[in-house]
Design an enzyme around this catalytic site. Sequence first.
Site, short mmCIF file in Angstrom:
data_model
loop_
_atom_site.label_atom_id
_atom_site.label_comp_id
_atom_site.label_asym_id
_atom_site.label_seq_id
_atom_site.Cartn_x
_atom_site.Cartn_y
_atom_site.Cartn_z
N TYR A 1 -11.64 21.10 -14.33
CA TYR A 1 -12.21 19.76 -14.50
C TYR A 1 -13.44 19.64 -13.59
O TYR A 1 -13.34 19.81 -12.37
CB TYR A 1 -11.16 18.69 -14.19
CG TYR A 1 -11.77 17.33 -14.22
CD1 TYR A 1 -12.42 16.87 -15.35
CD2 TYR A 1 -11.73 16.51 -13.11
CE1 TYR A 1 -13.03 15.63 -15.38
CE2 TYR A 1 -12.32 15.26 -13.12
CZ TYR A 1 -12.98 14.84 -14.26
OH TYR A 1 -13.59 13.61 -14.27
N ASP B 1 -2.83 21.56 -12.04
CA ASP B 1 -3.31 20.42 -12.83
C ASP B 1 -2.80 20.64 -14.25
O ASP B 1 -3.32 21.48 -14.99
CB ASP B 1 -4.84 20.33 -12.78
CG ASP B 1 -5.39 19.16 -13.60
OD1 ASP B 1 -4.65 18.62 -14.44
OD2 ASP B 1 -6.57 18.79 -13.39
N ARG C 1 0.84 -1.22 0.00
CA ARG C 1 0.00 0.00 0.00
C ARG C 1 0.86 1.26 0.00
O ARG C 1 0.56 2.20 -0.73
CB ARG C 1 -1.01 -0.05 1.15
CG ARG C 1 -1.98 1.08 1.16
CD ARG C 1 -3.34 0.71 1.78
NE ARG C 1 -3.28 -0.18 2.92
CZ ARG C 1 -2.88 0.17 4.14
NH1 ARG C 1 -2.52 1.41 4.38
NH2 ARG C 1 -2.85 -0.72 5.12
N LYS D 1 -4.90 10.26 -19.10
CA LYS D 1 -4.96 11.00 -20.37
C LYS D 1 -3.65 10.81 -21.15
O LYS D 1 -3.28 9.71 -21.44
CB LYS D 1 -5.28 12.46 -20.10
CG LYS D 1 -6.35 12.68 -19.04
CD LYS D 1 -7.69 12.07 -19.42
CE LYS D 1 -8.71 12.35 -18.32
NZ LYS D 1 -9.94 11.59 -18.46
#
Length: 380
Positions: free
Chosen positions: A103, A176, A51, A201
């Site tokens: 976004y 971003d 993790r 993307k």
Amino acid sequence: MTKQFKPATILAQAHVDKIPRTNEITPPLHLSTTYVRDADNEYSSGLVYGRPHNPTIQHVEQVLTTLEQGADSMAFGSGMAAATAVFQALKPGDHVIAPKVMYWSLRNWLAGMATEWGLQVSFVEMSDLASVQESIRPGKTQLVWVESPANPLWSIADISAVCDIAHAVNARVVVDSTVATPVLTRPVLLGADMVMHSATKYLNGHSDVLAGVLVTAKLDAFWQRVQQVRTNHGGILSPRDGSQLLRGLRTLHLRVRESCRSAMAIAEYFDQHSGVSSVLYPGLARHPGHDIACRQMTGGFGGMLSMRFKGGKCAAIDVAARVKLWKRATSLGGVESLIEHRASIEGSNTPVPDDLLRLSVGIEHVDDLIADLEQALNQQ
Ligand code: PLP
């Protein structure tokens, strides 16, 4: 591989000269969720459990750290997991500034759950520096979130100037940079404290992996808190997806350059088209953010553009229905070109006009892409 190499070199070799011991050219996929402790009770490899740690994921992170010229990176199971981890590392009562146009899922989350949880959020026109300055609350504002070019109007924020405003009150700037990619913009070099990508993307580029990345400019207490969020919430990217992402990264620079070239040609072709009222693309000289984009983006203006149609919402939806080559789907940054009526997916509170189609330009031949749009427009 050191930072002296150009992005194309870092990407093509996925940042490694060779893998220790096996000398593989292709980065290996490490699936183990746990690691053996040494006889002295230590973990000399630094790897304890899947993790927080995975070597395949660390490999992805090293490529991104080098590429963005940061100090460290973390890969997450999606762009949203990466973005929300940053805000979850803040404290209730902290004030953040975010763009009005950004976004949409992240905007909705900030306006909804993040606000309920105690963050104070101001949405501003990020390309208007006076508005950014006015919304600063000294002592309270901890973070300014920037998206440039901003989805789906492709407005440009002046990253250096926003950093100057934020840093004057000790607030962090997180960018971003999903649409710009590190091929076109490196926000850390412009003063940003952190960079976020939806690696779903361009970084992956094949529409078959959901992933997100954060790159930090410095190793500080805030970065440690973000690391705790990823470890405690289990947001790490899966190694299988990390391996796919590494493969995609190795051609990022080639795909992005091709998409930029085609997007520019499409923008110029349809800018004066009789059925189109405007083309939104920072590469066009009349785009309000063009001059900043010329300074801030190197080698192109991105593979994303939008078009508004004189015939309004119906005309936009009709064009999306009539294209044959462009795929009518959400998302962006893949090798295949996508077209989308954005207002339909964003819902009633969207700032996006309903006569707008968003186009993600892939790597098909640009003449075919233009001809397909032309035939769809000519049927009106
Ligand atoms: N940021 C931008 C600019 C995006 O376009 C998206 C997704 O479309 C995200 C973040 C969220 O990324 P993901 O879908 O990988 O969670």
